[in-house]
Structure formats: structure tokens, C-alpha cells
Design a protein around this motif. Structure first.
Motif: not given
Ligand SMILES: Nc1ncnc2c1ncn2[C@@H]1O[C@H](COP(=O)(O)OP(=O)(O)OP(=O)(O)O)[C@@H](O)[C@H]1O
Length: 322
Positions: A127-133, A136-145, A174-176
């Protein structure tokens, strides 16, 4: 502006049929017979950006078929669909990067030998997600899930609840902007289901995503979806606020009171235990009855409730909507 626009959508499948027995089995090898199954018939609805709509109906009503069409997996027989301004079944890459379809029955596809982290990395590339994004999304998802203990595990070694958490992380990394969630809590225990619900709520709050959610669990629908689309036999039977469906189907409300007196003269008693009573009262008499109850009896506590959603939906499935 609508995020999801569905107009006069119809879908029929050609389902192979054959009679029982060996002879029929051989004959079907030479000449297959098909039966047309009309899964959707003239379905129309729209969903606004940021809206969370519950899409409910009995088994075989057409929910998964609709979701497959909206996410570009199936081409419908007729009708017009736009999701974020695109025709889903054209499957253009920029469009596919803006939506996600997650099925509770098969939340994680791909190689089951990969670890959770490898699968997330794979999604990042796909999904071509830039590394910084991604980080940060992974950190959020890790906490929430609550993914921390799972990241090094192989997909095939995950439990049902863990698979769903990982499936959501893979779909959302990829933040759909639009989520199609098909039975996200199927088979999960009470606390795993509630974690998923909480997660969906948080994701929507944080990102403003649009969600269409199917579930047979009314707790999912009641807690997440202010709006309900009820489908049956491929037709939309109801589309509107959850509350109005109760009002339309049930001419009664429930008054739950706590008292040492006997309130049975004020309504039909549907539950009674240890000074707790539940009375069934016609909707248009609730205010008057409540006032009279408070005057006549020594009431410790009183609450007016809608009838349980399970009962309302069950009635809608069995009797249809008048
Ligand atoms: N690939 C297929 N071939 C033939 N018929 C199909 C196919 N997929 C679905 N159907 C039929 O289309 C109708 C709608 O099915 P669909 O899976 O959309 O229902 P659903 O509302 O998601 O049901 P459930 O709640 O049981 O998951 C059903 O009659 C089903 O048997």
C-alpha cells in the motif's frame, strides 16, 4: 457529498445445481445446470463521510454480497455504485488504498507462515505507506489492539480473537477512509468483542472514517451505529435511526422501577424480582404513568427504556416492517 452511494443495485448469481445420486453426478460433468439466485434487488442507500451505519439482516439477506461489491471484489448485475467517487469494481489502485474490507470469518489472508510484523511490513510495501506514517500508525494500532505480545508470532499460531485484532491492524495500517466490516466480532468472547467495538469507535473518532458494519450481535450495532440499514431477501426494508425502528415496531416502552410497593396497577408486569419491577406501558402513556407512579408509590429508582434491540430486530425479521 456522500462517501458511499448505491443506486438501484442488483446482483444475481448463477448457482450450479444437480439432483442427488451417482447418475446425476456423472450427468452434471457433461452438462451443468444452473439456478439464478437474486441476492440483491434494487438496493439504494448513501452513507455520509464519517458516518457509521449498521447493515443488518437475516442469513442470506445480501449483506456480504453488498460489501463485496462496494469493495470491488464483485461486479454487480445492475446498478450504480460510487465509493469515494470511484466505481469499486474498476479496482484502481488509488481507490483500493483508501478502503478496507475486513471479514470476521477470515480476517487474515496471505501466507500463514509469516509473522505478524512481516505481514504488516508486507502491507506497508503493498500500500506504499511511507515509513514514518507506518511507524506512527503501528504505534497507535499496537496500543489500541494490544498487539505487543503478538508481533513476533506466526499468523497460523494466532487464536480467533488475535487473528481479528491482527486483521484489523493489517487493514488499517494504510489508514483507509472507508471501512467495510463484515461480522468483526463473530465467534469472539465478550471481552474480545468489546475490545474490537472500542477500537472501531476510537478509530472513527480519530480518523473520521466512514464505516459500514454487519453483525448478528445487536451489542455491536447498538453501541456503534446510530443508523441502521435493514436488508432482507435482497431488499432494503428499513433505513433510518436505530431509535425510530424500535418506535415503529414496538408500541411499548419499559418502565424499570425499584419500589417496595406493588406497581402492577400501572402497567403490564414483564419482570419482577426483589423489589425491582419492569412494566410494559404504551409509548404515548409513558409520561403520564411515570408521573402517577411517582406520586402514588414510594419509588427508590425509576428508568424508562426502549425494548431490547434483540427483540425488536427479531420481530422485524419474523414479521417484516409494517
Ligand atoms: N457465490 C455464490 N453463488 C451462488 N449464490 C450465492 C453466492 N454467494 C452468495 N450467494 C447467495 O446470495 C444470497 C445472499 O448471500 P450473502 O452472503 O450476501 O448473504 P448475507 O446477508 O451476507 O448472509 P449471512 O448473514 O448468512 O452471512 C444467499 O441466498 C446466498 O446463498
Amino acid at each position: 457529498m456522500t462517501a458511499v452511494e448505491v443506486e438501484n443495485l442488483s446482483m444475481s448469481y448463477q448457482a450450479p445445481i444437480r439432483k442427488g445420486g451417482l447418475r446425476a453426478a456423472f450427468r452434471s460433468l457433461v452438462r451443468r445446470e444452473y439456478k439464478t439466485v437474486q441476492a440483491l434487488d434494487d438496493v439504494s442507500f448513501g452513507i455520509a463521510p464519517g458516518e457509521v451505519a449498521g447493515f443488518i439482516g437475516p442469513n442470506g439477506a445480501g449483506k456480504t454480497t453488498t460489501m463485496k461489491i462496494l469493495s470491488g471484489i464483485l461486479h454487480p448485475t445492475a446498478g450504480r455504485v460510487q465509493v469515494l467517487g470511484s466505481v469499486p469494481w474498476h479496482r484502481r489502485s488509488p481507490f483500493l488504498k483508501r478502503i478496507a474490507f475486513v471479514r470476521g470469518s477470515q480476517p487474515v489472508g496471505g501466507s500463514q507462515e509469516l509473522t505478524v510484523m512481516d505481514s504488516l511490513e508486507y502491507q506497508r510495501l503493498l500500500y506504499d505507506v511511507p515509513r514514518p506514517a507506518f511507524r506512527s500508525t503501528l504505534a497507535e494500532l499496537q496500543a489500541l489492539l494490544e498487539l505487543e505480545p503478538l508481533v513476533e508470532r506466526q499468523l497460523r499460531a494466532l487464536s480467533l480473537g488475535e487473528r481479528m485484532r491482527v486483521g484489523l491492524a493489517m487493514a488499517l495500517i494504510y489508514r483507509p477512509e472507508v471501512l467495510f466490516l463484515d461480522e468483526p466480532t463473530i465467534g469472539l468472547d465478550v471481552s474480545a468483542a468489546s475490545l474490537i467495538r472500542e477500537f472501531v469507535r476510537e478509530y472513527v473518532e480519530q480518523t473520521g472514517a466512514t464505516v459500514l458494519l454487519t453483525s448478528h450481535y445487536m451489542a455491536d450495532v447498538a453501541s456503534l451505529c446510530p443508523r441502521l440499514i435493514l436488508i432482507d431477501h435482497g431488499h432494503v426494508q428499513y433505513d433510518g435511526p436505530l431509535k425510530e425502528l424500535s418506535a415503529r415496531l414496538s408500541p411499548y416502552k419499559l418502565i424499570r422501577i425499584s419500589t417496595r410497593d406493588d406497581p402492577s396497577a400501572f402497567g403490564e408486569v414483564v419482570e419482577k424480582s426483589d423489589g425491582q419491577w419492569v412494566l410494559r406501558v404504551p409509548r404515548d402513556e409513558v409520561a403520564g404513568t411515570t408521573g402517577r407512579l411517582l406520586q402514588a408509590l414510594e419509588v427508590v429508582d425509576l428508568a424508562v427504556e426502549e425494548p431490547p434491540l434483540e427483540k425488536v430486530i427479531d420481530q422485524a425479521y419474523r414479521e417484516g416492517l409494517r
